[in-house]
Write a protein that holds these residues in place. Structure first.
Motif, short mmCIF file in Angstrom:
data_model
loop_
_atom_site.label_atom_id
_atom_site.label_comp_id
_atom_site.label_asym_id
_atom_site.label_seq_id
_atom_site.Cartn_x
_atom_site.Cartn_y
_atom_site.Cartn_z
N PRO A 206 -12.71 -58.62 125.03
CA PRO A 206 -14.16 -59.85 125.48
C PRO A 206 -14.21 -60.71 126.48
O PRO A 206 -12.57 -60.70 127.23
CB PRO A 206 -13.67 -60.80 124.37
CG PRO A 206 -12.06 -60.26 123.30
CD PRO A 206 -12.06 -59.13 123.69
N ASN B 55 -18.30 -58.36 124.63
CA ASN B 55 -17.55 -58.01 123.48
C ASN B 55 -16.97 -58.84 122.40
O ASN B 55 -16.04 -59.18 122.25
CB ASN B 55 -16.61 -57.22 124.99
CG ASN B 55 -16.42 -56.10 125.52
OD1 ASN B 55 -17.99 -55.25 124.72
ND2 ASN B 55 -16.35 -55.83 126.23
N LYS C 253 -17.05 -58.67 118.13
CA LYS C 253 -15.70 -58.90 116.81
C LYS C 253 -15.20 -59.56 117.34
O LYS C 253 -13.73 -59.49 117.34
CB LYS C 253 -14.99 -57.17 117.24
CG LYS C 253 -16.23 -56.34 116.70
CD LYS C 253 -15.40 -54.29 116.41
CE LYS C 253 -16.48 -53.79 116.17
NZ LYS C 253 -16.32 -52.24 115.55
N VAL C 254 -15.02 -60.82 117.25
CA VAL C 254 -13.82 -62.15 118.13
C VAL C 254 -13.02 -62.40 116.86
O VAL C 254 -14.25 -62.81 115.78
CB VAL C 254 -14.74 -63.14 119.38
CG1 VAL C 254 -13.77 -64.13 118.34
CG2 VAL C 254 -14.96 -62.37 120.17
N ILE C 255 -11.98 -62.62 116.21
CA ILE C 255 -11.08 -63.31 115.42
C ILE C 255 -11.09 -64.57 115.01
O ILE C 255 -10.46 -65.31 114.69
CB ILE C 255 -10.61 -61.85 115.08
CG1 ILE C 255 -9.62 -62.18 115.39
CG2 ILE C 255 -10.63 -60.73 114.57
CD1 ILE C 255 -7.80 -61.20 115.36
N ASP D 211 -23.30 -59.81 119.91
CA ASP D 211 -22.30 -59.27 120.97
C ASP D 211 -22.12 -60.36 122.65
O ASP D 211 -21.31 -60.39 123.40
CB ASP D 211 -22.86 -57.54 121.37
CG ASP D 211 -21.55 -57.06 122.43
OD1 ASP D 211 -20.30 -57.03 121.65
OD2 ASP D 211 -21.18 -56.00 123.56
N THR E 92 -10.43 -64.32 121.09
CA THR E 92 -9.38 -63.35 120.72
C THR E 92 -9.99 -61.81 119.95
O THR E 92 -10.49 -62.88 119.12
CB THR E 92 -8.30 -64.02 119.95
OG1 THR E 92 -7.81 -63.86 120.51
CG2 THR E 92 -7.11 -62.41 119.96
N SER E 93 -9.57 -60.84 120.23
CA SER E 93 -10.74 -60.06 119.49
C SER E 93 -9.22 -59.09 118.82
O SER E 93 -7.88 -59.18 119.78
CB SER E 93 -11.41 -59.41 119.74
OG SER E 93 -11.27 -58.10 120.31
N GLU E 94 -9.33 -57.98 117.90
CA GLU E 94 -8.38 -57.15 117.98
C GLU E 94 -7.72 -56.41 119.69
O GLU E 94 -6.81 -55.42 119.86
CB GLU E 94 -9.02 -55.74 117.15
CG GLU E 94 -9.22 -56.64 116.34
CD GLU E 94 -9.20 -55.00 114.62
OE1 GLU E 94 -10.27 -54.02 115.16
OE2 GLU E 94 -9.20 -55.45 113.51
#
Length: 80
Positions: free
Chosen positions: A2, A24, A27-29, A47, A66-68
């Motif tokens: 991201p 990106n 899918k941020v966690i 996105d 943060t994402s994977e």
């Protein structure tokens, strides 16, 4: 990975909402204001945009997501 391009607003108060614009972001966690986590609003996440509730804090903090695949660059947010 991201990447953050802007924060809207770039200054604010705890409890209000902040929109993070970038790439990106779907899918941020986690979103952090310095070391303080923020609550992500999943129904308003795409996105390129991410909405969070501003956590408690003072001064200026670096906002990261943060994402994977990793953690983004930091962009400064200033508490009023």
């Amino acid at each position: 990975m991201p990447r953050i391009t802007s924060l809207n607003p770039s200054t604010g108060v705890s409890g209000n909402y902040l929109t993070i614009t970038g790439i990106n972001l779907a899918k941020v966690i986690a979103v952090n204001f310095g070391s303080t986590p923020a609550v992500i609003i999943p129904s308003l996440t795409t996105d390129t945009n991410l909405k969070v509730r501003i956590p408690s804090g003072t001064g200026t903090r670096s906002v990261t997501v943060t994402s994977e695949t990793g953690t983004s660059n930091g962009v400064n947010f200033t508490y009023r």
